[in-house]
Design a protein around this motif. Structure first.
Motif, short mmCIF file in Angstrom:
data_model
loop_
_atom_site.label_atom_id
_atom_site.label_comp_id
_atom_site.label_asym_id
_atom_site.label_seq_id
_atom_site.Cartn_x
_atom_site.Cartn_y
_atom_site.Cartn_z
N LEU A 160 1.04 -1.18 0.06
CA LEU A 160 0.15 0.10 0.02
C LEU A 160 0.92 1.17 0.06
O LEU A 160 1.84 1.29 0.87
CB LEU A 160 -0.80 -0.05 1.31
N ALA A 161 0.57 2.11 -0.80
CA ALA A 161 1.46 3.40 -1.01
C ALA A 161 0.83 4.48 -0.28
O ALA A 161 -0.23 4.85 -0.56
CB ALA A 161 1.72 3.92 -2.44
N ARG A 162 1.70 4.97 0.64
CA ARG A 162 1.40 6.45 1.31
C ARG A 162 2.29 7.34 1.41
O ARG A 162 3.39 7.02 1.28
CB ARG A 162 1.08 5.78 2.69
N LEU A 163 1.70 8.64 1.12
CA LEU A 163 2.58 9.71 0.72
C LEU A 163 2.31 10.59 1.79
O LEU A 163 1.26 11.39 1.80
CB LEU A 163 2.47 10.31 -0.59
N ALA A 164 3.26 11.08 2.66
CA ALA A 164 3.28 12.25 3.79
C ALA A 164 3.27 13.28 3.07
O ALA A 164 4.11 13.54 2.00
CB ALA A 164 3.94 11.93 4.73
N THR A 165 2.51 14.54 3.18
CA THR A 165 2.43 15.80 2.59
C THR A 165 2.89 16.87 3.86
O THR A 165 2.03 17.50 4.03
CB THR A 165 1.19 15.91 1.96
N PRO A 166 3.88 16.86 4.32
CA PRO A 166 4.15 18.05 5.36
C PRO A 166 4.66 19.33 4.89
O PRO A 166 4.99 20.20 5.66
CB PRO A 166 5.20 17.39 6.07
N LEU A 314 -2.27 6.46 -1.44
CA LEU A 314 -2.17 6.34 -2.90
C LEU A 314 -2.71 5.05 -3.58
O LEU A 314 -2.86 4.83 -4.79
CB LEU A 314 -0.79 6.40 -3.57
N GLY A 315 -3.02 4.01 -2.57
CA GLY A 315 -3.61 2.84 -3.06
C GLY A 315 -2.71 1.78 -3.50
O GLY A 315 -1.26 1.83 -3.35
#
Length: 339
Positions: A160-166, A314-315
């Motif tokens: 599972l793709a995860r993108l932090a947006t700090p 991002l799924g």
């Protein structure tokens, strides 16, 4: 404390009392809204059970599962419920980026395990002794010990793709990418933005796209994934009408000069971690544009940063491409547990 299970057929049973309050308290996306669960259950390839877990009468969590019975086909839901044997497939309805089980509040691990153990026992009593196994999907690292059962068979699945947006702007995101990827994204974003024959809309889905348009692109994209085990059924038009017509879905829509929809990303909004539900695009051979897929991520990150989101889910799929965009790949697995 006593645990009771409220086992529901979303097609026929009314919305349980306090369901929307429970969904909100647990921070669950719009796909768990009961009218959407009902629409999903009508179109699903296997009967759907929604179970509300109640401790001393208070709703504390929920589990959604498909009944993978031994019969190769099912005419009606009631007949499928009488299957003498099968597998309970626990997964989120219509979205493999989420889990099929969740709780309201930050419960201790042993409490979660206790609730899920009670769920398995209760559902097996409901279905009969021929239901001999549970498959838990989208199991993250550290979670297997929270699931009931000692004997397990683990099958790694797509991460599972995860993108932090700090960041405070796109430049913060670009700075973490390799030079080639950064330059190509910037170049294409400028080119698309300056193209008079292309319009790009980002905002509430109900203002940017119709359910019919979303269904057409979604169906074309789903065809690419027909080879997976227990593939998701195509989302029906009534489901998409309810989904895009609400307040919790954001769209990124690309249209040509004539207004034809060329690309569409649907995002399930959430206060912290919105979920990218789907992407679909017209192929260049049919009049579409190349590279809209990557440009969609530019618009998505720009929207998430401006909205103050913690990050984006991002799924699954296209793991290498998503990793090149700065996403973390969280290992995932399916866990089969005999009963």
């Amino acid at each position: 404390m006593s645990l009771t299970l409220q086992i529901l057929d979303p097609r026929e049973d009314p919305e349980p009392a306090g369901w929307e309050r429970l969904r909100t308290a647990a921070g669950q996306c719009v796909t768990w809204r009961y009218d959407l669960l009902r629409a999903y259950a009508w179109a699903a390839q296997a009967p759907v059970l929604l179970t509300v877990l109640r401790k001393d009468g208070v709703a504390v969590g929920a589990v959604s599962a498909s009944l993978r019975g031994i019969r190769p086909s099912r005419g009606v839901y009631a007949a499928a419920r009488r299957d003498p044997a099968g597998i309970l497939d626990v997964h989120a309805p219509g979205n493999r980026s989420q889990k099929g089980w969740w709780f309201a509040g930050d419960l201790e691990p042993e409490r979660r395990r206790e609730l899920l153990r009670g769920y398995v026992r209760g559902v097996r009593r409901e279905l009969g002794p021929g239901w001999r196994s549970v498959v838990w999907r989208e199991v993250s690292p550290g979670e297997p010990e929270l699931l009931p059962g000692l004997l397990r068979v683990t099958l790694p699945t797509a991460p599972l793709a995860r993108l932090a947006t700090p960041w405070t702007g796109l430049d913060g995101w670009y700075a973490g990418l390799d030079r080639a990827r950064r330059e190509s994204l910037r170049r294409r974003a400028r080119s698309f933005a300056a193209d008079p024959g292309l319009s790009i809309g980002v905002g509430p889905a109900r203002e940017l796209v119709t359910a019919e348009e979303a269904a057409a692109l979604r169906a074309a994209n789903d065809l690419k994934h027909r080879n997976r085990l227990f593939p998701l059924a195509p989302l029906p038009l009534p489901y998409l009408e309810a989904l895009v017509g609400g307040d919790e879905v954001v769209a990124i829509a690309y249209r040509d000069r004539e207004g034809r929809l060329l690309g569409l990303s649907l995002i399930l909004d959430h206060p912290r971690w919105p979920v990218c539900l789907s992407w679909g695009a017209v192929t260049p051979e049919d009049g579409g544009r190349k590279h809209l897929y990557f440009d969609g991520y530019v618009r998505m990150v720009e929207w998430a940063v401006a909205a103050g989101k913690t990050g984006l889910v991002l799924g699954k799929g296209q793991a290498e491409a998503k990793s090149s965009l700065g996403a973390d790949l969280v290992p995932s697995s399916a866990l089969a547990v005999p009963l």
